[in-house]
Design a protein around this motif. Structure first.
Motif, mmCIF file in Angstrom:
data_model
loop_
_atom_site.group_PDB
_atom_site.id
_atom_site.type_symbol
_atom_site.label_atom_id
_atom_site.label_comp_id
_atom_site.label_asym_id
_atom_site.label_seq_id
_atom_site.Cartn_x
_atom_site.Cartn_y
_atom_site.Cartn_z
ATOM 1 N N ASP A 144 23.349 127.164 37.112
ATOM 2 C CA ASP A 144 23.744 127.736 38.401
ATOM 3 C C ASP A 144 22.614 128.574 38.976
ATOM 4 N N LEU A 145 22.335 128.396 40.260
ATOM 5 C CA LEU A 145 21.454 129.273 41.018
ATOM 6 C C LEU A 145 22.295 129.875 42.132
ATOM 7 N N ASN A 146 22.475 131.191 42.092
ATOM 8 C CA ASN A 146 23.338 131.878 43.054
ATOM 9 C C ASN A 146 22.568 132.979 43.776
ATOM 10 N N ALA A 147 22.774 133.072 45.076
ATOM 11 C CA ALA A 147 22.150 134.123 45.885
ATOM 12 C C ALA A 147 23.221 134.801 46.721
ATOM 13 N N ASP A 148 23.197 136.121 46.741
ATOM 14 C CA ASP A 148 24.210 136.874 47.478
ATOM 15 C C ASP A 148 24.070 136.720 48.987
ATOM 16 N N SER A 149 22.822 136.622 49.464
ATOM 17 C CA SER A 149 22.628 136.601 50.912
ATOM 18 C C SER A 149 21.464 135.710 51.303
ATOM 19 N N GLY A 150 21.476 135.295 52.573
ATOM 20 C CA GLY A 150 20.424 134.467 53.126
ATOM 21 C C GLY A 150 20.173 134.855 54.571
ATOM 22 N N PRO A 151 19.467 134.020 55.328
ATOM 23 C CA PRO A 151 19.154 134.359 56.717
ATOM 24 C C PRO A 151 20.382 134.307 57.620
ATOM 25 N N LEU A 152 20.368 135.120 58.658
ATOM 26 C CA LEU A 152 21.362 135.071 59.727
ATOM 27 C C LEU A 152 22.790 135.201 59.206
ATOM 28 N N SER A 153 23.001 136.176 58.353
ATOM 29 C CA SER A 153 24.309 136.531 57.798
ATOM 30 C C SER A 153 24.919 135.452 56.917
ATOM 31 N N THR A 154 24.130 134.462 56.501
ATOM 32 C CA THR A 154 24.633 133.515 55.516
ATOM 33 C C THR A 154 24.669 134.203 54.153
ATOM 34 N N LYS A 155 25.539 133.742 53.284
ATOM 35 C CA LYS A 155 25.718 134.414 51.997
ATOM 36 C C LYS A 155 26.307 133.440 50.980
ATOM 37 N N ASP A 156 26.417 133.933 49.751
ATOM 38 C CA ASP A 156 27.050 133.178 48.663
ATOM 39 C C ASP A 156 26.439 131.793 48.489
ATOM 40 N N TYR A 157 25.113 131.750 48.505
ATOM 41 C CA TYR A 157 24.438 130.476 48.280
ATOM 42 C C TYR A 157 24.638 130.039 46.830
ATOM 43 N N ARG A 158 24.857 128.757 46.636
ATOM 44 C CA ARG A 158 24.999 128.226 45.281
ATOM 45 C C ARG A 158 24.380 126.833 45.206
ATOM 46 N N ILE A 159 23.483 126.668 44.247
ATOM 47 C CA ILE A 159 22.984 125.352 43.856
ATOM 48 C C ILE A 159 23.348 125.200 42.396
ATOM 49 N N ALA A 160 24.208 124.259 42.085
ATOM 50 C CA ALA A 160 24.675 124.078 40.714
ATOM 51 C C ALA A 160 24.477 122.629 40.294
ATOM 52 N N LEU A 161 24.040 122.450 39.070
ATOM 53 C CA LEU A 161 23.853 121.104 38.532
ATOM 54 C C LEU A 161 24.510 121.032 37.164
ATOM 55 N N GLU A 162 25.369 120.045 36.990
ATOM 56 C CA GLU A 162 25.919 119.756 35.677
ATOM 57 C C GLU A 162 25.620 118.304 35.345
ATOM 58 N N ALA A 163 25.494 118.020 34.050
ATOM 59 C CA ALA A 163 25.080 116.682 33.639
ATOM 60 C C ALA A 163 25.667 116.335 32.280
ATOM 61 N N VAL A 164 25.865 115.051 32.076
ATOM 62 C CA VAL A 164 26.386 114.553 30.808
ATOM 63 C C VAL A 164 25.738 113.192 30.528
ATOM 64 N N GLY A 165 25.492 112.903 29.265
ATOM 65 C CA GLY A 165 24.938 111.605 28.901
ATOM 66 C C GLY A 165 25.991 110.517 28.989
ATOM 67 N N ILE A 166 25.573 109.329 29.449
ATOM 68 C CA ILE A 166 26.475 108.173 29.513
ATOM 69 C C ILE A 166 25.787 106.975 28.872
ATOM 70 N N SER A 167 26.488 105.861 28.811
ATOM 71 C CA SER A 167 25.975 104.675 28.137
ATOM 72 C C SER A 167 24.682 104.173 28.780
ATOM 73 N N GLY A 168 23.909 103.438 28.014
ATOM 74 C CA GLY A 168 22.661 102.899 28.524
ATOM 75 C C GLY A 168 21.543 103.903 28.559
ATOM 76 N N ASN A 169 21.700 104.993 27.793
ATOM 77 C CA ASN A 169 20.677 106.042 27.745
ATOM 78 C C ASN A 169 20.398 106.615 29.131
ATOM 79 N N ARG A 170 21.489 106.776 29.905
ATOM 80 C CA ARG A 170 21.396 107.318 31.253
ATOM 81 C C ARG A 170 22.128 108.658 31.319
ATOM 82 N N THR A 171 22.053 109.291 32.490
ATOM 83 C CA THR A 171 22.681 110.594 32.685
ATOM 84 C C THR A 171 23.477 110.590 33.983
ATOM 85 N N PHE A 172 24.660 111.176 33.924
ATOM 86 C CA PHE A 172 25.499 111.323 35.110
ATOM 87 C C PHE A 172 25.391 112.772 35.588
#
Length: 291
Positions: A144-172
């Motif tokens: 998780d990457l979280n920021a309380d505030s941003g430009p022009l009164s924007t707030k609660d920014y969140r960039i989140a990545l979750e991942a799990v291995g799947i068949s074929g040596n790939r990732t979802f």
């Protein structure tokens, strides 16, 4: 002995949580089988977005042809994860600078947001993200990457990545990009969408089945869909360049990202290849020297 038991209990709880999250994400993968196979993206990807009166959210679910250990090893690395995320985020046109640091507030990722052209840092806005490895197990992770505030009164920014291995040596993967906004942010977005952003669209179809030409949603949902896609393509471009030698990886990441965005020119085309690459080389060099 009590301390050891407590640690063991905590570890067991974290592993169990990771197992539950991995199972839930695999269930999501199974539920999206048809959407991942048949879509407009020409890749195994599903995108959805949501708009409320004061918030926007975009989600992308996608399969990437890299082993889970590779993806986790760079994007969930306890030592280098924040710095690696900077190498991902700088690929986005609006990211003008990124710096990872560790201090009393934990791991931080400082990002300067600006226009899609070359800018002085003084003319951009810095957003301070808290970086956190929310869950880690041998088969699942969430960052998780979280920021309380941003430009022009924007707030609660969140960039989140979750991942799990799947068949074929790939990732979802599941990527979330979201933020909230107040009155100033709402006015700024309306002004942008009424002027230079008036012809911008997202990826979700807005036309009925009888439409001769595909129509896409615009407005703020189109805005969040475009940025969610840009962040996802940055992750994929970063992973795709890992096989290059270290001295070639930046060039490969930039090429991968630009070529991927040009597959969706209606939504993502903004600048020419040479303009983008030259600008990003300068920005990457700048972030090696400035704090």
């Amino acid at each position: 002995m009590l301390a050891i038991l407590v640690v063991c209990w905590l570890c067991h709880g974290l592993l169990a949580l990771g197992a539950d999250d991995a199972s839930s994400l695999r269930d999501k993968y199974q539920s999206l089988t048809q959407q991942l196979k048949h879509n407009q993206f020409q890749r195994p990807l599903y995108l959805e977005s949501a708009e409320s009166p004061s918030a926007l959210k975009g989600d992308i679910y996608a399969v990437v042809d890299y082993p889970f250990a590779t993806v986790s090893g760079v994007l969930n690395d306890p030592a280098h994860g924040p710095a690696n995320w900077c190498d991902v985020l700088i690929l986005h046109l609006n990211t003008k600078y990124c710096h990872a640091s560790t201090g009393s507030n934990g791991d931080m990722v400082s990002v300067n947001i600006g226009r899609k052209v070359e800018q002085k840092l003084a003319d951009t806005y810095r957003v301070q993200f808290h970086y956190r490895a929310a869950a880690t197990s041998p088969e699942y992770f969430q960052v998780d990457l979280n920021a309380d505030s941003g430009p022009l009164s924007t707030k609660d920014y969140r960039i989140a990545l979750e991942a799990v291995g799947i068949s074929g040596n790939r990732t979802f993967l599941h990527l979330t990009y979201s933020y909230s906004y107040g009155m100033a942010g709402r006015i700024a977005m309306k002004t942008y969408l009424a002027t230079i952003g008036s012809d911008k669209v997202g990826f979700t179809s807005a036309g009925g089945p009888s439409s001769e030409q595909t129509e896409y949603i615009g407005g703020v949902r189109g805005l969040v869909e475009r940025n969610t896609m840009r962040y996802y393509l940055a992750i994929d471009a970063y992973l795709g360049a890992l096989s290059s030698t270290p001295d070639k990886r930046l060039e490969q990441r930039l090429t991968n990202w630009f070529d991927a965005t040009e597959q969706y020119p209606r939504q993502l085309h903004e600048v020419g290849r040479q303009e983008y690459i030259q600008m990003k080389y300068k920005e990457y060099e700048r972030q090696q020297t400035e704090q």
